[in-house]
Design a protein around this motif. Sequence first.
Motif, PDB file in Angstrom:
ATOM      1  N   ASP A 127       1.727   1.777  -3.321  1.00  0.00           N
ATOM      2  CA  ASP A 127       0.875   2.424  -4.303  1.00  0.00           C
ATOM      3  C   ASP A 127       0.360   3.632  -3.791  1.00  0.00           C
ATOM      4  O   ASP A 127       0.068   4.529  -4.758  1.00  0.00           O
ATOM      5  CB  ASP A 127      -0.566   1.638  -3.922  1.00  0.00           C
ATOM      6  CG  ASP A 127      -0.263   0.286  -4.425  1.00  0.00           C
ATOM      7  OD1 ASP A 127      -1.129  -0.905  -4.105  1.00  0.00           O
ATOM      8  OD2 ASP A 127       0.700   0.026  -5.444  1.00  0.00           O
TER       9      ASP A 127
ATOM     10  N   LEU B  66       1.048  -1.237  -0.004  1.00  0.00           N
ATOM     11  CA  LEU B  66       0.048   0.104   0.012  1.00  0.00           C
ATOM     12  C   LEU B  66       0.944   1.168   0.075  1.00  0.00           C
ATOM     13  O   LEU B  66       0.642   2.215  -0.634  1.00  0.00           O
ATOM     14  CB  LEU B  66      -0.722   0.041   1.181  1.00  0.00           C
ATOM     15  CG  LEU B  66      -2.091   0.713   1.069  1.00  0.00           C
ATOM     16  CD1 LEU B  66      -2.889   0.180  -0.070  1.00  0.00           C
ATOM     17  CD2 LEU B  66      -3.069   0.726   2.392  1.00  0.00           C
TER      18      LEU B  66
ATOM     19  N   ARG C 118      -3.394  14.243 -13.939  1.00  0.00           N
ATOM     20  CA  ARG C 118      -4.041  12.993 -14.029  1.00  0.00           C
ATOM     21  C   ARG C 118      -5.119  13.039 -15.036  1.00  0.00           C
ATOM     22  O   ARG C 118      -5.423  11.917 -15.779  1.00  0.00           O
ATOM     23  CB  ARG C 118      -4.402  12.467 -12.787  1.00  0.00           C
ATOM     24  CG  ARG C 118      -3.036  11.814 -11.932  1.00  0.00           C
ATOM     25  CD  ARG C 118      -2.454  10.747 -12.536  1.00  0.00           C
ATOM     26  NE  ARG C 118      -2.909   9.458 -12.123  1.00  0.00           N
ATOM     27  CZ  ARG C 118      -2.604   8.809 -11.263  1.00  0.00           C
ATOM     28  NH1 ARG C 118      -1.721   8.938 -10.239  1.00  0.00           N
ATOM     29  NH2 ARG C 118      -3.177   7.625 -11.211  1.00  0.00           N
ATOM     30  N   ILE C 119      -6.193  13.942 -14.813  1.00  0.00           N
ATOM     31  CA  ILE C 119      -7.145  14.157 -15.615  1.00  0.00           C
ATOM     32  C   ILE C 119      -6.838  13.945 -17.211  1.00  0.00           C
ATOM     33  O   ILE C 119      -7.396  13.268 -18.014  1.00  0.00           O
ATOM     34  CB  ILE C 119      -8.086  15.304 -15.375  1.00  0.00           C
ATOM     35  CG1 ILE C 119      -8.745  15.100 -13.831  1.00  0.00           C
ATOM     36  CG2 ILE C 119      -9.201  15.461 -16.288  1.00  0.00           C
ATOM     37  CD1 ILE C 119      -9.428  16.286 -13.558  1.00  0.00           C
TER      38      ILE C 119
ATOM     39  N   LEU D 217      -3.822  16.450 -10.092  1.00  0.00           N
ATOM     40  CA  LEU D 217      -5.094  16.252 -10.388  1.00  0.00           C
ATOM     41  C   LEU D 217      -5.308  16.566 -11.793  1.00  0.00           C
ATOM     42  O   LEU D 217      -5.691  15.997 -12.613  1.00  0.00           O
ATOM     43  CB  LEU D 217      -6.258  17.032  -9.457  1.00  0.00           C
ATOM     44  CG  LEU D 217      -7.602  16.962  -9.917  1.00  0.00           C
ATOM     45  CD1 LEU D 217      -8.175  15.377  -9.693  1.00  0.00           C
ATOM     46  CD2 LEU D 217      -8.382  17.657  -8.904  1.00  0.00           C
TER      47      LEU D 217
ATOM     48  N   PHE E 175      -1.261   7.673  -5.973  1.00  0.00           N
ATOM     49  CA  PHE E 175      -2.620   8.010  -6.007  1.00  0.00           C
ATOM     50  C   PHE E 175      -2.670   9.528  -6.328  1.00  0.00           C
ATOM     51  O   PHE E 175      -1.799  10.148  -6.561  1.00  0.00           O
ATOM     52  CB  PHE E 175      -2.846   8.233  -4.236  1.00  0.00           C
ATOM     53  CG  PHE E 175      -3.166   6.742  -3.616  1.00  0.00           C
ATOM     54  CD1 PHE E 175      -3.505   6.835  -2.270  1.00  0.00           C
ATOM     55  CD2 PHE E 175      -3.091   5.864  -4.567  1.00  0.00           C
ATOM     56  CE1 PHE E 175      -3.958   5.657  -1.911  1.00  0.00           C
ATOM     57  CE2 PHE E 175      -3.503   4.585  -3.951  1.00  0.00           C
ATOM     58  CZ  PHE E 175      -3.712   4.478  -2.518  1.00  0.00           C
ATOM     59  N   ILE E 176      -3.969   9.851  -6.465  1.00  0.00           N
ATOM     60  CA  ILE E 176      -4.198  11.515  -6.996  1.00  0.00           C
ATOM     61  C   ILE E 176      -4.242  12.385  -5.930  1.00  0.00           C
ATOM     62  O   ILE E 176      -4.953  12.309  -5.058  1.00  0.00           O
ATOM     63  CB  ILE E 176      -5.661  11.289  -7.930  1.00  0.00           C
ATOM     64  CG1 ILE E 176      -5.279  10.359  -9.042  1.00  0.00           C
ATOM     65  CG2 ILE E 176      -5.783  12.657  -8.286  1.00  0.00           C
ATOM     66  CD1 ILE E 176      -6.816  10.229  -9.773  1.00  0.00           C
ATOM     67  N   THR E 177      -3.504  13.421  -6.097  1.00  0.00           N
ATOM     68  CA  THR E 177      -3.756  14.490  -5.081  1.00  0.00           C
ATOM     69  C   THR E 177      -3.867  15.929  -5.735  1.00  0.00           C
ATOM     70  O   THR E 177      -4.151  15.884  -7.138  1.00  0.00           O
ATOM     71  CB  THR E 177      -2.222  14.767  -4.454  1.00  0.00           C
ATOM     72  OG1 THR E 177      -1.248  15.005  -5.376  1.00  0.00           O
ATOM     73  CG2 THR E 177      -1.924  13.209  -3.613  1.00  0.00           C
ATOM     74  N   LEU E 178      -4.240  16.964  -4.893  1.00  0.00           N
ATOM     75  CA  LEU E 178      -4.625  18.220  -5.431  1.00  0.00           C
ATOM     76  C   LEU E 178      -3.775  18.677  -6.700  1.00  0.00           C
ATOM     77  O   LEU E 178      -4.254  19.193  -7.718  1.00  0.00           O
ATOM     78  CB  LEU E 178      -4.855  19.242  -4.589  1.00  0.00           C
ATOM     79  CG  LEU E 178      -6.162  18.908  -3.615  1.00  0.00           C
ATOM     80  CD1 LEU E 178      -6.032  19.716  -2.291  1.00  0.00           C
ATOM     81  CD2 LEU E 178      -7.283  19.144  -4.352  1.00  0.00           C
TER      82      LEU E 178
ATOM     83  N   ALA F 211      -5.783  10.638 -18.078  1.00  0.00           N
ATOM     84  CA  ALA F 211      -6.984   9.668 -18.206  1.00  0.00           C
ATOM     85  C   ALA F 211      -7.430  10.004 -19.741  1.00  0.00           C
ATOM     86  O   ALA F 211      -8.025   9.353 -20.445  1.00  0.00           O
ATOM     87  CB  ALA F 211      -7.912   9.862 -16.851  1.00  0.00           C
TER      88      ALA F 211
END
Lengths: 116, 207
Positions: free
Chosen positions: B166, B163, B179-180, B176, B170-173, B183
Amino acid sequence: MPRYELSLILKAMQRPETAATLRRTIETLMERGAVVRDLENLGERLLPYKIDKHNARHSRGSYFLVDFYAAPSILTSFLDHLHRDVDVVRSTILKKDERVSSNNCCAKSSNTSLHL
Amino acid sequence: MFQVIGGRSVQAARLLAPRSVVLVEAVRGRKSRTDPVAKSKEGRIKTPPPVDPVEMVVLKERYSEYQLIMRALRLEFKEEVLRKRYEEETGSRAEERARQEAEEHRALMAWNDQENLRMLKLRVLRVQQEAEEAQRKKLEVIMQREQEQQELLKDKEKEILQLQEDVKNFITLENLDQRIEEALDNPKNYNFAIDKEGRVVKQTLLQ
């Protein structure tokens, strides 16, 4: 914290608007104390049937998948929020199961695959 | 008037064990004591059977002799039985026998004690071994339990490490937007086709 998966169907929009909607959604999630793990795009495609939502008929939509860790108490309010969002056509939150161990798998998975 | 004695009649008569098969005795039949005599029996005079005196004398002598002999024999036999019993209890060989019996008894008791001792030893040994076995098994179970716990702990630690790895994705502010964009640039397709032989086709048409 349990792990959830949000499958989101957004209206077929231009790229900046979609990005803005996504940003809005994920920020709402984070405000309520969730930890977003990953965001996946399943493409913009034809919906299986025409959906009526927010006084508009949608035939195309973009599918997104958000998996996150959250407390169960925020889910209902979050779902309400999503229902009220005009750009969101459909939203579903499911609990994510643990990965099934492949030891009990009875069917032998073959490595060959047809190449088209 | 005369009734045949069956099995249910007079007890004494039964005990006397009659020679003849059928024993007859006088019993009042239809008429009671006060009834008048029958017409056919009006002048009847009951006479005892006639007795010949000579014969009677001879018979009496013979009977008395016979009974004398029989009584003597009987008494003699009884005396023999009594004497035998007396001798058995307080005779010359009674003491020897008593002593032998006492000896046997003592020997047997000694043997019994020996057996008991032997059984005791075996039992003690057996119980001890069983106790040791039980102890060992308990220890084994405890070890097993501990091992399982250790393994559980290891699994949990592995999960935690996984974890932690991983978390970096992760996505943070901050990432963000990035990542968008990512994606939106890479649409993922989870559809695939499979046939009965198990061949997988991952490349499908995304509309």
